[in-house]
Design an enzyme around this catalytic site. Structure first.
Site, PDB file in Angstrom:
ATOM      1  N   LYS A  11       0.817  -1.217   0.000  1.00 20.77           N
ATOM      2  CA  LYS A  11       0.000   0.000   0.000  1.00 20.77           C
ATOM      3  C   LYS A  11       0.853   1.270   0.000  1.00 20.77           C
ATOM      4  O   LYS A  11       2.070   1.216   0.224  1.00 20.77           O
ATOM      5  CB  LYS A  11      -0.935  -0.026   1.209  1.00 20.77           C
ATOM      6  CG  LYS A  11      -1.981  -1.130   1.129  1.00 20.77           C
ATOM      7  CD  LYS A  11      -2.906  -1.080   2.340  1.00 20.77           C
ATOM      8  CE  LYS A  11      -3.995  -2.126   2.260  1.00 20.77           C
ATOM      9  NZ  LYS A  11      -4.910  -2.030   3.428  1.00 20.77           N
ATOM     10  N   PHE A  59     -16.031   2.681   6.475  1.00 23.36           N
ATOM     11  CA  PHE A  59     -14.635   3.032   6.186  1.00 23.36           C
ATOM     12  C   PHE A  59     -14.324   3.103   4.692  1.00 23.36           C
ATOM     13  O   PHE A  59     -13.192   3.414   4.311  1.00 23.36           O
ATOM     14  CB  PHE A  59     -13.678   2.038   6.860  1.00 23.36           C
ATOM     15  CG  PHE A  59     -13.856   0.604   6.414  1.00 23.36           C
ATOM     16  CD1 PHE A  59     -13.311   0.151   5.222  1.00 23.36           C
ATOM     17  CD2 PHE A  59     -14.573  -0.295   7.200  1.00 23.36           C
ATOM     18  CE1 PHE A  59     -13.468  -1.165   4.814  1.00 23.36           C
ATOM     19  CE2 PHE A  59     -14.731  -1.615   6.806  1.00 23.36           C
ATOM     20  CZ  PHE A  59     -14.183  -2.046   5.604  1.00 23.36           C
ATOM     21  N   ARG A  87      -1.065 -14.334   4.387  1.00 19.43           N
ATOM     22  CA  ARG A  87      -1.822 -13.716   5.482  1.00 19.43           C
ATOM     23  C   ARG A  87      -1.037 -13.797   6.797  1.00 19.43           C
ATOM     24  O   ARG A  87      -1.043 -12.855   7.587  1.00 19.43           O
ATOM     25  CB  ARG A  87      -3.210 -14.325   5.590  1.00 19.43           C
ATOM     26  CG  ARG A  87      -4.053 -13.993   4.333  1.00 19.43           C
ATOM     27  CD  ARG A  87      -5.504 -14.321   4.465  1.00 19.43           C
ATOM     28  NE  ARG A  87      -6.197 -13.428   5.383  1.00 19.43           N
ATOM     29  CZ  ARG A  87      -6.546 -12.171   5.120  1.00 19.43           C
ATOM     30  NH1 ARG A  87      -6.237 -11.626   3.947  1.00 19.43           N
ATOM     31  NH2 ARG A  87      -7.197 -11.457   6.009  1.00 19.43           N
ATOM     32  N   THR A  93      -4.763  -7.146  10.903  1.00 20.44           N
ATOM     33  CA  THR A  93      -5.100  -5.895  10.218  1.00 20.44           C
ATOM     34  C   THR A  93      -4.640  -4.681  11.018  1.00 20.44           C
ATOM     35  O   THR A  93      -4.114  -3.724  10.459  1.00 20.44           O
ATOM     36  CB  THR A  93      -6.620  -5.819   9.972  1.00 20.44           C
ATOM     37  OG1 THR A  93      -7.007  -6.962   9.205  1.00 20.44           O
ATOM     38  CG2 THR A  93      -7.003  -4.568   9.210  1.00 20.44           C
ATOM     39  N   ARG A 104       2.975  -6.078   9.014  1.00 21.36           N
ATOM     40  CA  ARG A 104       2.235  -4.961   9.611  1.00 21.36           C
ATOM     41  C   ARG A 104       2.849  -4.507  10.936  1.00 21.36           C
ATOM     42  O   ARG A 104       2.895  -3.307  11.216  1.00 21.36           O
ATOM     43  CB  ARG A 104       0.771  -5.334   9.759  1.00 21.36           C
ATOM     44  CG  ARG A 104       0.073  -5.359   8.401  1.00 21.36           C
ATOM     45  CD  ARG A 104      -1.372  -5.759   8.517  1.00 21.36           C
ATOM     46  NE  ARG A 104      -2.070  -5.596   7.244  1.00 21.36           N
ATOM     47  CZ  ARG A 104      -3.069  -6.368   6.858  1.00 21.36           C
ATOM     48  NH1 ARG A 104      -3.505  -7.355   7.638  1.00 21.36           N
ATOM     49  NH2 ARG A 104      -3.664  -6.156   5.698  1.00 21.36           N
ATOM     50  N   ASN A 114      -1.963   0.289   6.830  1.00 21.38           N
ATOM     51  CA  ASN A 114      -1.465  -0.980   7.379  1.00 21.38           C
ATOM     52  C   ASN A 114      -0.580  -1.772   6.417  1.00 21.38           C
ATOM     53  O   ASN A 114      -0.482  -2.981   6.507  1.00 21.38           O
ATOM     54  CB  ASN A 114      -2.617  -1.828   7.917  1.00 21.38           C
ATOM     55  CG  ASN A 114      -3.569  -2.309   6.848  1.00 21.38           C
ATOM     56  OD1 ASN A 114      -3.410  -2.001   5.670  1.00 21.38           O
ATOM     57  ND2 ASN A 114      -4.562  -3.071   7.256  1.00 21.38           N
ATOM     58  N   HIS A 117      -2.130  -5.451   1.560  1.00 21.32           N
ATOM     59  CA  HIS A 117      -3.428  -6.109   1.354  1.00 21.32           C
ATOM     60  C   HIS A 117      -3.135  -7.520   0.878  1.00 21.32           C
ATOM     61  O   HIS A 117      -2.172  -7.744   0.143  1.00 21.32           O
ATOM     62  CB  HIS A 117      -4.235  -5.374   0.275  1.00 21.32           C
ATOM     63  CG  HIS A 117      -5.376  -6.180  -0.272  1.00 21.32           C
ATOM     64  ND1 HIS A 117      -6.643  -6.115   0.243  1.00 21.32           N
ATOM     65  CD2 HIS A 117      -5.430  -7.089  -1.285  1.00 21.32           C
ATOM     66  CE1 HIS A 117      -7.433  -6.958  -0.422  1.00 21.32           C
ATOM     67  NE2 HIS A 117      -6.719  -7.549  -1.361  1.00 21.32           N
TER      68      HIS A 117
END
Length: 141
Positions: A11, A59, A87, A93, A104, A114, A117
């Site tokens: 991100k 959100f 993951r 998250t 993260r 964060n 994705h």
């Protein structure tokens, strides 16, 4: 063990911190192969389409605004149990709840910014990979 593909997005916050290479190293060290990759600055329309599943959530606007705030690096990853492995590498998250050593925990600042994705299921992964990469641009190796 099943060979799977999953979509990963680094991100805007992590791209701005210049930690792309460190994140890629974690993928590769975990046995995930990068089979497609590109940097893109998402348009509002593309971000809204990609995250359409969240359109009714409170959100949604903030998520879209964040995802168009700077370039992202999108990659398709391939490997044994790639979805779960990716993951696990990402962590929770909320980076405050993420285990030490996860992407993260190490690189994210907030639940919104964060860092990464990742697809949550095989069906989602197929749709998300197709969104960013026509099949002809994904190469098993």
């Amino acid at each position: 063990m099943a060979i799977e593909r999953t979509l990963s997005i680094i991100k805007p916050d992590a791209v701005a911190k210049n930690v792309i290479g460190q994140i890629y190293s974690r993928f590769e060290n975990a046995g995930l192969k990068i089979v497609a990759s590109r940097m893109v600055h998402l348009s509002r329309a593309d971000a809204e389409k990609f995250y359409a599943v969240h359109a009714a959530r409170p959100f949604f606007k903030d998520l879209v605004d964040f995802m168009i705030s700077g370039p992202v690096v999108v990659q398709a990853l391939e490997g044994e149990n790639a979805i779960l492995k990716h993951r696990d590498l990402m962590g929770a998250t909320d980076p405050k709840k993420a285990e030490k050593g996860t992407i993260r925990a190490d690189f994210a600042d907030s639940i919104d910014a964060n860092a990464v994705h990742g697809s949550d299921a095989a069906e989602t992964a197929a749709v998300e990979i197709a969104f960013f990469f026509p099949q002809v641009n994904v190469y098993s190796r």
